[in-house]
Design a protein around this motif. Structure first.
Motif, short mmCIF file in Angstrom:
data_model
loop_
_atom_site.label_atom_id
_atom_site.label_comp_id
_atom_site.label_asym_id
_atom_site.label_seq_id
_atom_site.Cartn_x
_atom_site.Cartn_y
_atom_site.Cartn_z
N TYR A 117 33.39 -1.80 65.75
CA TYR A 117 33.69 -0.50 66.37
C TYR A 117 33.77 -0.66 67.88
CZ TYR A 117 28.52 -0.58 66.21
OH TYR A 117 27.20 -0.94 66.30
N THR A 118 34.18 0.39 68.56
CA THR A 118 34.63 0.26 69.95
C THR A 118 33.51 0.28 70.99
OG1 THR A 118 36.70 1.32 69.30
CG2 THR A 118 36.25 1.18 71.66
N TYR A 119 32.68 1.29 70.98
CA TYR A 119 31.66 1.43 72.02
C TYR A 119 30.26 1.43 71.41
CZ TYR A 119 35.42 2.96 75.13
OH TYR A 119 36.56 3.03 75.88
N PRO A 120 29.25 0.99 72.20
CA PRO A 120 27.86 1.20 71.75
C PRO A 120 27.61 2.70 71.70
CG PRO A 120 27.93 0.35 74.03
CD PRO A 120 29.33 0.33 73.51
N TRP A 121 27.20 3.18 70.57
CA TRP A 121 27.20 4.62 70.31
C TRP A 121 25.81 5.24 70.26
CZ3 TRP A 121 24.54 5.45 65.75
CH2 TRP A 121 24.32 4.29 64.98
N VAL B 221 32.98 7.41 60.69
CA VAL B 221 34.21 7.09 61.42
C VAL B 221 34.32 5.62 61.82
CG1 VAL B 221 35.50 7.57 63.55
CG2 VAL B 221 34.47 9.44 62.28
N HIS B 222 33.18 4.93 62.01
CA HIS B 222 33.29 3.58 62.58
C HIS B 222 34.08 2.59 61.72
CE1 HIS B 222 29.76 2.44 60.06
NE2 HIS B 222 30.20 1.20 60.21
N PRO B 223 34.14 2.75 60.37
CA PRO B 223 35.00 1.82 59.63
C PRO B 223 36.48 1.96 60.02
CG PRO B 223 33.41 2.84 58.16
CD PRO B 223 33.33 3.58 59.45
#
Length: 248
Positions: free
Chosen positions: A97-101, A119-121
């Protein structure tokens, strides 16, 4: 930093008792993904996944456990169609995934159905296609990889991906969508809309490689949970907040 991360990979192989004579062929599969700058970024703070375990370390452990479970499966089933390399690739890509959430208000979804766990998948599929296009050149492989990543959280559902309502998905890598192959995007659309109810897809992974990888992910996560590392990070999948990280 890269050298330190290679040592971490070696330690994970040691932990799971990968025979020395098998490591070269295993590394041939892992290294093209592992050596990418985006993967290396996820080997350190602030990319934490299971509390103090970084995202990169989690992915590597999933990949090694997937390898070991694949060997056991092949010994038991003697399934000549099973692609152990593909299973490991799914493991290496499933959580990119894109950002540390966690504890990150800027990248926290507002709507419940867009929370990280759902959503992360989708983000991981888009990032993987963009960062590793060579892995998706074979359509049959692409189908299995995209399906395996999209539904790796089952029974937690995946967010449906809909080209007409992209803004509503609150994806952190929205800007990459127009840069990825449209045929591959169509695979994501198809698999994320199977067995759908409302904004979610409750589809199980179809390919056995994806199922083995999911079993590995559960095992790694459960082992961390038993050690007390995973309680707050599991809740964070929905809340976005991880008390353990605040206490570090």
């Amino acid at each position: 930093m890269y050298g330190e991360n290679r040592e971490k990979l070696t330690c994970i192989m040691d932990k799971h008792k990968v025979p020395l004579e098998e490591r070269e062929s295993l590394l041939d599969i892992i290294m093209p993904i592992f050596s990418h700058a985006e993967f290396q970024k996820r080997m350190a703070s602030p990319y934490f996944h299971h509390d103090t375990v970084t995202l990169g370390e989690h992915i590597l452990e999933d990949a090694i456990v997937t390898y070991n479970l694949s060997k056991k499966y092949l010994l038991k089933k003697n399934d000549s169609s099973y692609n152990i390399s593909l299973a490991i690739k799914i493991a290496m890509l499933h959580d990119l995934y894109t950002y540390p959430w966690q504890n990150n208000k800027e990248h926290r979804s507002m709507k419940f159905y867009n929370k990280h766990g759902f959503v992360h998948p989708i983000e991981s599929v888009i990032n993987s296609i963009y960062w590793y296009p060579d892995l998706f050149k074979n359509r049959e492989d692409a189908l299995k990889i995209i399906d395996g990543i999209t539904h790796h959280m089952y029974p937690l559902p995946a967010r449906r991906y809909d080209r007409k309502h992209l803004q509503k998905l609150e994806l952190n890598n929205y800007y990459l969508i127009d840069k990825i192959d449209k045929d591959l995007e169509s695979i994501l659309i198809t698999t994320s809309n199977k067995a759908s109810v409302g904004p979610f897809s409750f589809r199980r992974r179809v390919c056995i490689e994806g199922r083995i990888m999911r079993k590995a992910d559960r095992r790694v996560s459960y082992d961390n949970f038993k050690k007390g590392k995973n309680i707050h990070s599991v809740l964070a999948l929905i809340t976005g907040k991880n008390i353990s990280l605040k206490l570090m």
